[in-house]
Scaffold this motif. Sequence first.
Motif, mmCIF file in Angstrom:
data_model
loop_
_atom_site.group_PDB
_atom_site.id
_atom_site.type_symbol
_atom_site.label_atom_id
_atom_site.label_comp_id
_atom_site.label_asym_id
_atom_site.label_seq_id
_atom_site.Cartn_x
_atom_site.Cartn_y
_atom_site.Cartn_z
ATOM 1 N N LEU A 110 0.835 -1.203 0.000
ATOM 2 C CA LEU A 110 0.000 0.000 0.000
ATOM 3 C C LEU A 110 0.875 1.260 0.000
ATOM 4 C CD1 LEU A 110 -2.711 1.459 0.113
ATOM 5 C CD2 LEU A 110 -2.866 0.877 2.556
ATOM 6 N N ALA A 111 1.948 1.242 0.794
ATOM 7 C CA ALA A 111 2.894 2.367 0.790
ATOM 8 C C ALA A 111 3.523 2.524 -0.592
ATOM 9 C CB ALA A 111 3.975 2.151 1.848
ATOM 10 N N ASP A 112 3.798 1.405 -1.250
ATOM 11 C CA ASP A 112 4.372 1.458 -2.598
ATOM 12 C C ASP A 112 3.377 2.067 -3.595
ATOM 13 O OD1 ASP A 112 6.573 0.182 -1.511
ATOM 14 O OD2 ASP A 112 5.933 -1.816 -2.121
ATOM 15 N N ALA A 113 2.110 1.730 -3.433
ATOM 16 C CA ALA A 113 1.083 2.300 -4.312
ATOM 17 C C ALA A 113 1.000 3.808 -4.118
ATOM 18 C CB ALA A 113 -0.270 1.646 -4.023
ATOM 19 N N ILE A 114 1.055 4.239 -2.876
ATOM 20 C CA ILE A 114 1.039 5.688 -2.603
ATOM 21 C C ILE A 114 2.242 6.346 -3.263
ATOM 22 C CG2 ILE A 114 1.168 7.440 -0.770
ATOM 23 C CD1 ILE A 114 -0.098 5.284 1.131
ATOM 24 N N THR A 115 3.415 5.731 -3.125
ATOM 25 C CA THR A 115 4.659 6.294 -3.649
ATOM 26 C C THR A 115 4.624 6.393 -5.171
ATOM 27 O OG1 THR A 115 5.779 5.238 -1.785
ATOM 28 C CG2 THR A 115 7.179 6.079 -3.552
ATOM 29 N N ILE A 116 4.143 5.346 -5.821
ATOM 30 C CA ILE A 116 4.053 5.380 -7.286
ATOM 31 C C ILE A 116 3.078 6.474 -7.730
ATOM 32 C CG2 ILE A 116 3.236 4.073 -9.305
ATOM 33 C CD1 ILE A 116 4.468 1.565 -8.022
ATOM 34 N N THR A 117 1.945 6.551 -7.073
ATOM 35 C CA THR A 117 0.962 7.584 -7.434
ATOM 36 C C THR A 117 1.554 8.987 -7.298
ATOM 37 O OG1 THR A 117 -0.835 6.154 -6.708
ATOM 38 C CG2 THR A 117 -1.335 8.518 -6.873
ATOM 39 N N GLU A 118 2.300 9.197 -6.214
ATOM 40 C CA GLU A 118 2.897 10.525 -5.990
ATOM 41 C C GLU A 118 3.954 10.872 -7.035
ATOM 42 O OE1 GLU A 118 2.558 11.371 -1.217
ATOM 43 O OE2 GLU A 118 4.163 10.044 -1.873
ATOM 44 N N SER A 119 4.669 9.861 -7.541
ATOM 45 C CA SER A 119 5.792 10.122 -8.454
ATOM 46 C C SER A 119 5.446 9.978 -9.921
ATOM 47 C CB SER A 119 6.950 9.158 -8.146
ATOM 48 O OG SER A 119 7.422 9.360 -6.851
ATOM 49 N N ASN A 120 4.363 9.333 -10.208
ATOM 50 C CA ASN A 120 4.051 9.011 -11.594
ATOM 51 C C ASN A 120 3.603 10.243 -12.391
ATOM 52 O OD1 ASN A 120 3.550 7.472 -13.895
ATOM 53 N ND2 ASN A 120 1.363 7.361 -13.365
ATOM 54 N N THR A 121 4.057 10.303 -13.652
ATOM 55 C CA THR A 121 3.702 11.439 -14.518
ATOM 56 C C THR A 121 3.057 10.957 -15.816
ATOM 57 O OG1 THR A 121 5.909 11.354 -15.483
ATOM 58 C CG2 THR A 121 5.591 12.894 -13.654
ATOM 59 N N LYS A 122 2.922 9.651 -15.965
ATOM 60 C CA LYS A 122 2.431 9.112 -17.236
ATOM 61 C C LYS A 122 1.054 8.472 -17.091
ATOM 62 C CE LYS A 122 6.955 8.182 -19.227
ATOM 63 N NZ LYS A 122 7.843 7.119 -19.748
ATOM 64 N N PRO A 123 0.294 8.422 -18.169
ATOM 65 C CA PRO A 123 -1.020 7.778 -18.097
ATOM 66 C C PRO A 123 -0.904 6.274 -17.831
ATOM 67 C CG PRO A 123 -0.648 8.803 -20.269
ATOM 68 C CD PRO A 123 0.612 8.967 -19.499
ATOM 69 N N LYS A 124 0.114 5.631 -18.438
ATOM 70 C CA LYS A 124 0.294 4.197 -18.210
ATOM 71 C C LYS A 124 1.788 3.887 -18.117
ATOM 72 C CE LYS A 124 -1.141 -0.357 -19.739
ATOM 73 N NZ LYS A 124 -2.070 -1.157 -20.537
#
Lengths: 321, 321, 321
Positions: C152-166
């Motif tokens: 769950l922490a990893d999901a939060i981290t990816i969401t915060e850092s992600n800039t692409k649609p996929k």
Amino acid sequence: MKNYLSINDIDSLPNWVDEAIALKKDPYQFKEMGKHKTICLLFFNNSLRTRLSTQKAAMHMGMEVMVMNFGSEGWALEYEDGTVMDQGNSEHIKEAAKVVSQYCDIIAIRAFAKLKDRTKDEAEEVLNGFTKYASIPVVNMESSIAHPLQALADAITITESNTKPKPKVVLSWAPHPKALPHAVANSFIEMIKKQNVEFTITHPKGYELNPSITKGCAIEYDQNKALENADFVYVKNWSSYSDYGKVLSQDSHWMMTQAKLGSAKFMHCLPVRRNVVVEDAVLDGGQSLVLEQANNRTFAAQIVLKKILEHSNVFSAKGKE
Amino acid sequence: MKNYLSINDIDSLPNWVDEAIALKKDPYQFKEMGKHKTICLLFFNNSLRTRLSTQKAAMHMGMEVMVMNFGSEGWALEYEDGTVMDQGNSEHIKEAAKVVSQYCDIIAIRAFAKLKDRTKDEAEEVLNGFTKYASIPVVNMESSIAHPLQALADAITITESNTKPKPKVVLSWAPHPKALPHAVANSFIEMIKKQNVEFTITHPKGYELNPSITKGCAIEYDQNKALENADFVYVKNWSSYSDYGKVLSQDSHWMMTQAKLGSAKFMHCLPVRRNVVVEDAVLDGGQSLVLEQANNRTFAAQIVLKKILEHSNVFSAKGKE
Amino acid sequence: MKNYLSINDIDSLPNWVDEAIALKKDPYQFKEMGKHKTICLLFFNNSLRTRLSTQKAAMHMGMEVMVMNFGSEGWALEYEDGTVMDQGNSEHIKEAAKVVSQYCDIIAIRAFAKLKDRTKDEAEEVLNGFTKYASIPVVNMESSIAHPLQALADAITITESNTKPKPKVVLSWAPHPKALPHAVANSFIEMIKKQNVEFTITHPKGYELNPSITKGCAIEYDQNKALENADFVYVKNWSSYSDYGKVLSQDSHWMMTQAKLGSAKFMHCLPVRRNVVVEDAVLDGGQSLVLEQANNRTFAAQIVLKKILEHSNVFSAKGKE
């Protein structure tokens, strides 16, 4: 003050001592200051007084406390740069310190000297490692070479008991069955050098402490001579510094007795081995200050936390501008 | 009441039981009473129920809690007077007890019997050492010879479940692979002697408990006979008292079964070894009170803390006059 | 949601991630929700991040925290049904789980895979035992086969850092001197399957994870090929699943390097062995998210506690009707 690593981090010892004495009258008066702040106490070694008094001090300040026995509950840490970590250590201090910094507002650390390798002990890898990589203030709860919370408690105790304009203070080595670190003696000396006192260190030959710390201090190898007209006698064992970590003597003639103490106050950081370091008569008599010293540990820790919280609050306020 | 060392420190068991039952309905009602007060739980032995329920009770009273595993986290203690402490022990109980007293308002201690030397166990050096030298109230979380928090929880449980004017209570020995202390059985007997019950103790020959505790109690070596018409059966293993600390029998015929239990309620302090001390059918059936007993540990501890806080508040108020 | 045992207990991962990110801005906003509620953290294994971040999360929610090292402080537990408990284990999970349930409102448990017997590890006797017998919600702080707080922490981290649609996400095996469990990799995969990402797993042959978990995932044995155009690279060692718990390779060519990483973000759950799992340049460079992941552990735990408290409050309200 950001960190409290050594007695030299104190800007004005008399002011701090006065403030600590004032805290004792109403320990919860600054409880709002620590609201929603957390201190993490990391123990790499055993502790009684430090563990309980630092927790108590944090509670007085309204802080939350997390206590961790790092050795048994956490992961073995690596301190060297660039190591290929394929041996016993699971986590590098870089990650550990940065990660712990995210979960709390202050880190307090206890990590004793191992007394095997002087250079390594003096490098203070645990304390300095955390200090280097943590993003939050660090408090020394006794490191390889310093125990500044003890020395601050000792300063409070001497101030409370002293009746003379310039008392005579003696630091006297005592025998002990085990090799002990130099941290308590070092910080006591650094603290006492900031005081208006006459100061003498006495120990058997071969037990000279780090000369950069004792620089300027009178050293007297004749214990009786050193103790003449003493007002405060601080007794403590330490192992050899030159023949690093060795027990050169267990000569019981160096044990403190009521006869030798005369009318001086007796001080020791505890734990103390009765009838080895000091005879029962001294500890059970009216001149012992050991309980006062232990009690002042709470207020030494509390004034340190207060100074750190004040400093970091100022910082936060500045950051918001 | 200053200390809670034995069931005999309770002035009125029925009143305490009633007050404890009242606490269950609104556990936080006296939360202000413990404000800015700290309890220190010192464990010299393992614990699950005692550790968690005593913490919970203290939280209900609004107290701060400090928990310490004295053995692994602190210093090895010396209890003898006048010892030359040149062996393994680093700190004397005199200093430890007085120092801990400065950091908290109540000390709670767990220190089991070692079952090697009866005289030494009965001297209760840990509990009595702390009680002698501490300047604050001491709570017994199971000592060599008594477990009065358990017995108080048992009294609450019996009161809650009892439907008869004078129920029959049986304390029955059970087999166990290890030598266990007498503390639970001792305190249960001391508690039950204060109740209006018919009471019988049953065990194999050689397992007689301390006669000064069982004085006046019926002892029946035939378990079946003892269990006739029982309303409450308290099952517990203990090692021999006369052949101190020895396991004389592991006779599985003494295991409690549903058939033997009849319609009686089953009680045990936990942890319990299934199918050695008692068969699954009893623990999994509807007559077992073990969970009620465990739950009542919280309220037993809470009424003890409340009584101590009330007593010390009265004292403080008097001191201020 | 009653329990949080696996990532599949989350009803809507995007909603939870959004709520967690909102919590970071004002962590104490739901402090009233945990008032007079207690969480008990039970550790059967070591912990740094999980121990501190879960405590911190509970404090944010206004809860009381009790921490217990079950192995060293409590009693050895028996998990089998019907056992004659005459060996090393002192207490059955049935009693332990039910008793702990009486002292707190949520139980959180850490119990690693032992990597000796796959069937036994997959039976999750500790976590499932507590879940089966506890009467209160259970949180998984890393079990034999899952680490859903980390995922769950990893999901939060990816969401915060992600800039692409996929974005493209790669899970890459890395060498390690010891045999490690599959829990982190398993939960990461289960989480990532709920995301709109391109996902590839890469590892040497023989390191295939549980096929029921990797079902539908692309597996590429050529690490370089797998890493092409990656946006997030999650690096983790695990032991063999088919040759259960064995270390089949320590091939250092699989270590993550800056060159291999390219412009992707680097992720790891920590603790990490530097220059074995990943080279210093990656951890010390600007593409590492390991500290963000560790920081998000607090908010992952907090959103889980919030969901459980909300659910149990609704339940209590219903119960009162």
